[in-house]
Scaffold this active site. Sequence first.
Site, PDB file in Angstrom:
ATOM      1  N   TYR A  10      10.083  -2.700 -15.247  1.00  0.00           N
ATOM      2  CA  TYR A  10      10.684  -2.135 -16.460  1.00  0.00           C
ATOM      3  C   TYR A  10      11.866  -1.223 -16.140  1.00  0.00           C
ATOM      4  CZ  TYR A  10      11.128   0.678 -20.676  1.00  0.00           C
ATOM      5  OH  TYR A  10      11.626   1.330 -21.771  1.00  0.00           O
ATOM      6  N   LEU A  31       6.643  -9.779  -8.479  1.00  0.00           N
ATOM      7  CA  LEU A  31       6.381 -10.175  -9.867  1.00  0.00           C
ATOM      8  C   LEU A  31       4.930  -9.956 -10.295  1.00  0.00           C
ATOM      9  CD1 LEU A  31       8.507 -13.453 -10.143  1.00  0.00           C
ATOM     10  CD2 LEU A  31       9.167 -11.103 -10.704  1.00  0.00           C
ATOM     11  N   GLY A  34       6.276  -7.207 -12.602  1.00  0.00           N
ATOM     12  CA  GLY A  34       7.652  -7.394 -13.048  1.00  0.00           C
ATOM     13  C   GLY A  34       7.844  -8.688 -13.797  1.00  0.00           C
ATOM     14  N   ASP A  49       6.709  -9.709  -1.337  1.00  0.00           N
ATOM     15  CA  ASP A  49       5.918  -8.485  -1.384  1.00  0.00           C
ATOM     16  C   ASP A  49       6.467  -7.467  -0.395  1.00  0.00           C
ATOM     17  OD1 ASP A  49       3.463  -6.675  -0.643  1.00  0.00           O
ATOM     18  OD2 ASP A  49       2.904  -7.706  -2.502  1.00  0.00           O
ATOM     19  N   ILE A  50       6.461  -6.213  -0.780  1.00  0.00           N
ATOM     20  CA  ILE A  50       7.000  -5.162   0.086  1.00  0.00           C
ATOM     21  C   ILE A  50       6.196  -5.029   1.372  1.00  0.00           C
ATOM     22  CG2 ILE A  50       5.659  -3.360  -1.068  1.00  0.00           C
ATOM     23  CD1 ILE A  50       7.937  -1.446  -0.552  1.00  0.00           C
ATOM     24  N   ASN A  90      -0.602  -0.357  -1.049  1.00  0.00           N
ATOM     25  CA  ASN A  90       0.662  -0.734  -1.684  1.00  0.00           C
ATOM     26  C   ASN A  90       1.683   0.402  -1.669  1.00  0.00           C
ATOM     27  OD1 ASN A  90       1.986  -2.931  -3.460  1.00  0.00           O
ATOM     28  ND2 ASN A  90       2.332  -1.043  -4.593  1.00  0.00           N
ATOM     29  N   THR A 115       6.343  10.534  -8.573  1.00  0.00           N
ATOM     30  CA  THR A 115       5.698  10.873  -9.833  1.00  0.00           C
ATOM     31  C   THR A 115       5.616  12.379 -10.022  1.00  0.00           C
ATOM     32  OG1 THR A 115       3.674  10.652 -11.156  1.00  0.00           O
ATOM     33  CG2 THR A 115       3.402  10.798  -8.781  1.00  0.00           C
ATOM     34  N   TYR A 133      -3.412   7.708  -7.189  1.00  0.00           N
ATOM     35  CA  TYR A 133      -2.020   7.303  -7.402  1.00  0.00           C
ATOM     36  C   TYR A 133      -1.066   8.433  -7.032  1.00  0.00           C
ATOM     37  CZ  TYR A 133       2.325   6.727  -9.993  1.00  0.00           C
ATOM     38  OH  TYR A 133       3.646   6.687 -10.344  1.00  0.00           O
ATOM     39  N   ASN A 162       6.269   8.730 -17.407  1.00  0.00           N
ATOM     40  CA  ASN A 162       6.603   7.482 -18.088  1.00  0.00           C
ATOM     41  C   ASN A 162       7.856   7.630 -18.949  1.00  0.00           C
ATOM     42  OD1 ASN A 162       4.294   6.302 -17.024  1.00  0.00           O
ATOM     43  ND2 ASN A 162       3.042   6.962 -18.736  1.00  0.00           N
TER      44      ASN A 162
END
Length: 261
Positions: A10, A31, A34, A49-50, A90, A115, A133, A162
């Site tokens: 996004y 994706l 995404g 993938d990273i 991740n 964040t 997270y 957000n």
Amino acid sequence: MILVVGGAGYIGSHVVNRLVESERVVVYDNLSTGCREAVNEQAIFIEGDIADEKRLTQVFSLFPIKTVVHLAAAGLEVESHENPQLYYENNVTATLVLLKIMREHHVKNIVYSSTALTEPLHEKSYIETTNPYARSKYFSEQILQDYTMAYKMNCIVLRYLNASDIQVEDLVNAYSLAIETVVKNEQSFKIYNLGNGQGYSVKETKEKETITKSESRIEDTPVFIANLQKIQQELGLYAEKNLQRIISDTWNGHQNKNFNF
């Protein structure tokens, strides 16, 4: 050339839309969250993938990457409590893979999406994380700082919560300015809070008849307002959207969506 990891997401897709106006851009995204259709046609898209070291190495070998924008992270608080392994693999381990390959290809500039859930009132506040997270993001920040010192890299960390629809323009402005700044720096590590410096309640939406009360989640913070003086003073960035504009733009945006995230 700029590599945007997570550029089909996004926020990432909006950042790419701005960057392609003046830069050559490679979007790298698995994706999982995404949307391929959201990627600007002027950007080069590569699915991957990273954490895939071989695939990522190919990208750095094929293209003259000078700067990386890292937006590839799992980002759901509740899910992070249920599956912390996913978040540490991740958001931390995969970031280490990216940094390793950057070093091997002598790429020193990175803008990292973090964040504000680490509860900093300002960038040097004592950090208290509330969920896996947030901890995964904070650990990555510490890794980036160590890499900056040891390997003479240039890093800007952007902390935010957000974003809603057209409000994302303020974030795009921040990314654009951060990229411009990090390229000019020499061995620099900077953290900036993003937002508008004001706190809002759901009750302020003036649509009280649509509000349904429920129990707070364990990790919810009753009040959180980030201090924005640093980015305003050092980079001259100010948020342009207020609450009513955000709500209006969000509503209008949802009426005209061509793809969903």
